[in-house]
Every structure is written in structure tokens, then in C-alpha cells.
Enzyme design. Structure first.
Site, PDB file in Angstrom:
ATOM      1  N   CYS A 107     -13.821   4.685 -28.178  1.00 47.68           N
ATOM      2  CA  CYS A 107     -15.131   5.329 -28.248  1.00 47.68           C
ATOM      3  C   CYS A 107     -15.762   5.489 -26.876  1.00 47.68           C
ATOM      4  O   CYS A 107     -16.817   4.905 -26.591  1.00 47.68           O
ATOM      5  CB  CYS A 107     -16.049   4.507 -29.147  1.00 47.68           C
TER       6      CYS A 107
ATOM      7  N   GLY B 279       0.765  -1.240   0.000  1.00 52.34           N
ATOM      8  CA  GLY B 279       0.000   0.000   0.000  1.00 52.34           C
ATOM      9  C   GLY B 279       0.794   1.287   0.000  1.00 52.34           C
ATOM     10  O   GLY B 279       0.212   2.361  -0.156  1.00 52.34           O
TER      11      GLY B 279
ATOM     12  N   ARG C  47      -6.024   3.673 -15.587  1.00 49.19           N
ATOM     13  CA  ARG C  47      -6.065   4.369 -14.299  1.00 49.19           C
ATOM     14  C   ARG C  47      -6.717   5.757 -14.361  1.00 49.19           C
ATOM     15  O   ARG C  47      -7.512   6.092 -13.487  1.00 49.19           O
ATOM     16  CB  ARG C  47      -4.664   4.449 -13.674  1.00 49.19           C
TER      17      ARG C  47
ATOM     18  N   TYR D 116      -9.881   5.782 -12.042  1.00 46.46           N
ATOM     19  CA  TYR D 116      -9.673   6.410 -10.723  1.00 46.46           C
ATOM     20  C   TYR D 116      -9.463   7.920 -10.826  1.00 46.46           C
ATOM     21  O   TYR D 116      -9.047   8.529  -9.836  1.00 46.46           O
ATOM     22  CB  TYR D 116      -8.420   5.850 -10.050  1.00 46.46           C
TER      23      TYR D 116
ATOM     24  N   GLU E  55       4.027  -6.700   1.504  1.00 54.24           N
ATOM     25  CA  GLU E  55       3.495  -7.031   0.173  1.00 54.24           C
ATOM     26  C   GLU E  55       3.431  -5.792  -0.711  1.00 54.24           C
ATOM     27  O   GLU E  55       2.367  -5.418  -1.191  1.00 54.24           O
ATOM     28  CB  GLU E  55       2.086  -7.623   0.322  1.00 54.24           C
TER      29      GLU E  55
HETATM   30  N1  LLP Z   1      -1.526  -6.911  -0.676  1.00 56.20           N
HETATM   31  C1  LLP Z   1      -2.845  -7.019  -0.923  1.00 56.20           C
HETATM   32  C2  LLP Z   1      -3.643  -7.981  -0.148  1.00 56.20           C
HETATM   33  C3  LLP Z   1      -3.448  -6.218  -1.901  1.00 56.20           C
HETATM   34  O1  LLP Z   1      -4.761  -6.329  -2.114  1.00 56.20           O
HETATM   35  C4  LLP Z   1      -2.669  -5.299  -2.637  1.00 56.20           C
HETATM   36  C5  LLP Z   1      -3.259  -4.461  -3.683  1.00 56.20           C
HETATM   37  C6  LLP Z   1      -1.282  -5.226  -2.363  1.00 56.20           C
HETATM   38  C7  LLP Z   1      -0.765  -6.050  -1.367  1.00 56.20           C
HETATM   39  C8  LLP Z   1      -0.370  -4.309  -3.090  1.00 56.20           C
HETATM   40  O2  LLP Z   1      -0.719  -2.971  -2.949  1.00 56.20           O
HETATM   41  P1  LLP Z   1       0.274  -1.808  -3.432  1.00 56.20           P
HETATM   42  O3  LLP Z   1       1.529  -1.928  -2.612  1.00 56.20           O
HETATM   43  O4  LLP Z   1       0.542  -2.010  -4.869  1.00 56.20           O
HETATM   44  O5  LLP Z   1      -0.475  -0.569  -3.157  1.00 56.20           O
HETATM   45  N2  LLP Z   1      -5.458  -1.020  -9.440  1.00 56.20           N
HETATM   46  C9  LLP Z   1      -5.286  -0.050  -8.380  1.00 56.20           C
HETATM   47  C10 LLP Z   1      -4.613  -0.647  -7.166  1.00 56.20           C
HETATM   48  C11 LLP Z   1      -5.302  -1.882  -6.623  1.00 56.20           C
HETATM   49  C12 LLP Z   1      -4.567  -2.498  -5.470  1.00 56.20           C
HETATM   50  C13 LLP Z   1      -5.136  -3.821  -5.096  1.00 56.20           C
HETATM   51  N3  LLP Z   1      -4.486  -4.487  -4.020  1.00 56.20           N
HETATM   52  C14 LLP Z   1      -4.551   1.151  -8.940  1.00 56.20           C
HETATM   53  O6  LLP Z   1      -4.254   1.192 -10.128  1.00 56.20           O
HETATM   54  O7  LLP Z   1      -4.294   2.127  -8.219  1.00 56.20           O
END
Ligand code: LLP
Length: 440
Positions: A356, A238, A326, A330, A287
Site C-alpha cells: 500500500c 564501490g 532499491r 533510489y 571491500e
Molecule cells: N566498504 C564500506 C565502508 C561501505 O560502506 C560499503 C557500502 C562497501 C564497502 C561496499 O560497497 P559496494 O562495493 O557494495 O558498493 N544499499 C545501497 C548501497 C549502500 C552501500 C553502503 N556501503 C544500494 O542498494 O545501492
């Protein structure tokens, strides 16, 4: 974005001229900097040094085999969310013993595959899932290593579509119910309570929510360790990245050591969580996805037309929302820079794709250098949730991807051929065999 810089007015990825890649491989084209990925991984690991964490790269962010291989080579594990991702990680040479399997909807086949391959843990998101895992593992004569995903009820203060740590969404088990679920799980013969996990959301740009969540869950993790002997605590991913760099003397400035206040660097992230994690004596897992790859990739696109309507200037490019969704999904901001920098004033422009849909845009009403048809633009910070969220909408092939390392560049995904898009389709028997089967 450290890997991307204009040198003598031309954008380079590490030591490769990006325009040369665009000419050789065509556009739209994703270009990734291996050095940037490695730097981010090493820097995060160093910031968390004393914890010696297992960093499980969240491969949903960018699952190209070559990207996975970069992280496997650095000793990363993987956070995966489907049987497909597990197979992909294995295809890239990942050690399943360093993989964690998340997701609210694991099917029986996926659970069996994960157990047969020996993943480090399954992160469980509901009681029925736990029961299913117990049953399948017992039948296989196994004890399934599991961690229950705690929903800490902390507001991540990020975009509503990517927040996960409040009780309004489908993820995890409410904090108050977790101890009871571990008690019940401890009676299941097919389950091995190995850890506890949480993840509060994505693209968090402040350390505060991470600290609040870790502070809240750490005492629970300690209690679970003493009662049930769990060995790890995964704090999820995150950590956000800079999508809007500060402009320093005309050159975008992405996060680096002396980052501006308010920017979440690996060091600030670590400083917020390490004091609460170290005393636990548990193995710590992370993660991260976006933090590792987001600013390590760009999407290169060619300007097809510049359309002036009197009210607006539309820069129409050959990439669309099917390549990078994105902004459409978003309202995300992505920096856009021409590959060739030249003088001349800025023009307030909308950069839009050929699809389109009115939502097919990359920026709106943004001052951009004046560009002409045939020029190339880089849509920055596209390394995470870019290509992986691509689609074939409007029967557009998935973009090609190139990985750069120093002076070398390699095509790591060829552009999809048109016929591949409909290769799995066929006519119904009553439609006759004589329908056109033209190959492009
Ligand atoms: N762990 C879990 C359980 C997750 O659901 C996610 C992301 C991560 C780790 C990794 O998160 P990160 O470090 O990348 O923030 N498509 C969206 C983001 C969706 C994230 C989903 N889960 C975007 O383009 O902003």
C-alpha cells in the site's frame, strides 16, 4: 549476470531452469548463481594480481550464510559493520583474522566482541570512537588493531544516498585532519595503528573518482607507514555494475571482456588504482560488495494481475518493495525479463507490487513483453542489497533464497513463516491473556 541466460526461450540459472525453482519453492524467490560470484571474485583478484590484495567481501551486500561460505571458500575476508554481521560471518566459518569492522556507531559490546574474536582491524570513524576503543582494549589488556577511515573529499559522482567520500556526510575523518589524529592515536596504549582506510561511495561506474581518491590518499598512506609503521591500506569498495545491459540480438549483454566503453570492468578499475598502490609496498585491502554479487542474483516474481486503466498498464506482481526496495528508495533501474520468452510486441508497463505505497514499483513506463497473470518475471541484478534490505512491511514474510551451482540448486533460506514475523511480540499485561492467539 553471466549465470543467467535464456536457453530455448527459458531462463536458466547456470544449468537449472528457473521456472522449476519458482514452482518448487514459490515466489517471490531470490536465485543466486554461485559460479557468477566465484567468477567475479577470481576476475577481480586476477586484475589486481601484482598487488596480491586481501579482498574483504562487503557482506552487507548479501549476507546469506551460503553466500558467505562461497567467498570464505575462495579465501576472501569480510568487511562487516555490526556485531550481528561478525556473528554471522563466524557462523559461516569465516576467519575473524581476515575481517575488518567498519561503521560510525560501534557500541561497546560490538567493540569488545571484535577484540575478543581477533578481527584484523577496526576501521575508526571518529575521535570519540578511538577513545572508546582505547579504553575498552586497555581494560581487556589488549592493543586494538585500528585503521582510521579517511574521507578524501572526492565526489564519487553516484547517487546522493550512496556517496560517502565528501565532507557532507557522516563517514570518516576529513583528509586534512587525519595526520593529526594518527599522532594523537599513537600515544594511546590500547591502540595499534595497523592501517588506513577509505571508501568513497557505492555504484561508481567510472574509474576516475577511484583514481583521484587513491592518488590523494597514497602519499598520506606512505607517510603513515614511515611515521607510525602502518601495514595496510584499504581502498574500500564501490565498484559499480551494469544494471542496464546493452541488448545484443534480443539477449541482454552484461559486462564481459569486450565491455562497452563507460562500463567499469575489474580490469579498468585495477588499471586506475594499481599504479598508485604498488609503489607503496603496503598490504592492500579491498571491500567490494555489489561487484561480486549484484549480477549474481535475480528476484523471481509471479504476475498476479494485469490491470489496464485506459491510461496505463500495471503488471501487478507478488514481490513488493519489502522484498527489493532499491527502485522505491533510489529510483534504481533493474532489468525485468519474463522467464519464458515468446514473440509478440512490447507493452509500455509499470511493474508494481502489492504493498500500500505508491513507491512500491519495480519499473515505470517501460516497454516490456506482453505478459499474463500466472507468468513469472525475473527482476535482474538483485543479488546485492536485495534480500538483505528486505523487511516485513505489510506483514509480508521475507522471501526464500536458492543457490545454484551447475545443475544443482539448494534452498539456502526458507521462506519466513507468518508466525515468525510476530513471534517476538506479546500483549501488554493489561490487555488480558484471552486475546486471540491464532496460529496461521
Ligand atoms: N566498504 C564500506 C565502508 C561501505 O560502506 C560499503 C557500502 C562497501 C564497502 C561496499 O560497497 P559496494 O562495493 O557494495 O558498493 N544499499 C545501497 C548501497 C549502500 C552501500 C553502503 N556501503 C544500494 O542498494 O545501492
Amino acid at each position: 549476470m553471466h549465470g543467467f541466460r535464456h536457453v530455448a526461450g527459458r531462463l536458466h540459472c547456470e544449468r537449472v531452469l528457473v521456472e522449476a525453482l519458482a514452482r518448487r519453492h514459490g515466489t517471490p524467490l531470490y536465485v543466486y548463481s554461485e559460479q557468477t560470484m566465484a567468477d567475479h571474485f577470481v576476475r577481480l583478484k586476477a586484475a589486481l594480481g601484482s598487488l596480491d590484495p586481501l579482498i574483504c567481501y562487503a557482506m552487507k551486500a548479501n549476507s546469506n550464510l551460503a553466500v558467505l561460505r562461497v567467498f570464505a571458500g575462495l579465501g576472501a575476508g569480510f568487511d562487516l559493520v555490526s556485531g550481528g554481521e561478525l556473528e554471522r560471518a563466524l557462523a559461516a566459518g569465516a576467519d575473524p583474522g581476515r575481517c575488518v569492522f567498519a561503521g560510525v556507531g560501534k557500541t561497546e559490546d560490538e567493540i569488545r566482541l571484535a577484540l575478543a574474536q581477533g578481527v584484523y582491524a577496526l576501521n575508526v570513524e571518529s575521535e570519540p570512537e578511538l577513545v572508546r576503543i582505547d579504553r575498552l582494549a586497555s581494560r581487556m589488556g589488549r592493543r586494538a588493531p585500528v585503521a582510521i577511515r579517511v574521507n578524501p573529499g572526492v565526489d564519487a559522482r553516484t547517487h546522493a544516498k550512496i556517496t560517502t567520500g565528501t565532507y557532507e556526510n557522516k563517514f570518516g575523518i576529513a583528509f586534512e585532519q587525519v595526520a593529526g589524529m594518527y599522532r594523537r592515536a599513537s600515544r594511546l596504549r590500547g591502540v595499534w595503528l595497523r592501517g588506513v582506510q577509505m571508501h568513497i561511495g557505492s555504484q561508481l561506474t567510472e574509474a576516475g573518482p577511484f583514481e583521484r581518491a587513491v592518488r590523494k590518499v597514497a602519499p598520506l598512506a606512505a607517510e603513515l607507514a614511515s611515521r607510525h609503521g602502518i601495514e595496510f591500506f584499504s581502498i574500500g569498495g564501490g565498484a559499480g555494475i551494469v544494471y542496464r545491459p546493452a541488448l545484443a540480438s534480443g539477449e541482454p549483454r552484461w559486462w564481459r571482456s569486450g565491455a562497452a566503453r563507460g562500463v567499469l570492468t575489474p580490469e579498468r578499475y585495477a588499471a586506475a588504482v594499481v599504479p598508485w598502490l604498488r609503489p607503496l609496498g603496503l598490504r592492500i585491502l579491498l571491500e567490494p560488495g555489489r561487484l561480486l554479487v549484484g549480477n549474481a542474483g535475480i528476484l523471481v516474481t509471479r504476475v498476479e494481475y494485469v490491470k489496464r486503466t485506459g491510461r496505463k498498464t500495471f503488471v501487478i506482481v507478488d514481490a513488493g518493495m519489502n522484498d527489493l526496495i532499491r527502485p522505491a528508495f533510489y529510483d534504481a533501474y533493474h532489468e525485468i525479463v519474463p522467464l519464458r520468452r515468446r514473440g509478440g510486441g512490447a507493452v509500455v508497463s509499470d511493474v508494481v507490487g502489492p504493498i500500500c505505497e505508491s513507491g512500491d514499483w519495480f519499473c515505470k513506463g517501460r516497454p516490456l513483453p506482453r505478459v499474463q497473470a500466472g507468468e513469472y518475471l525475473a527482476i535482474c541484478s538483485a543479488g546485492a542489497y536485495g534480500s538483505v534490505m528486505g523487511s516485513n512491511y505489510n506483514t509480508r514474510p521475507q522471501a526464500a533464497e536458492v543457490l545454484v551451482r551447475g545443475v544443482r540448486a539448494a534452498l539456502v533460506r526458507r521462506r519466513q513463516a507468518l508466525a515468525e514475523i510476530w513471534a517476538g511480540e506479546q500483549l501488554a499485561p493489561w490487555q488480558g491473556a484471552r486475546a486471540a492467539r491464532r496460529q496461521p
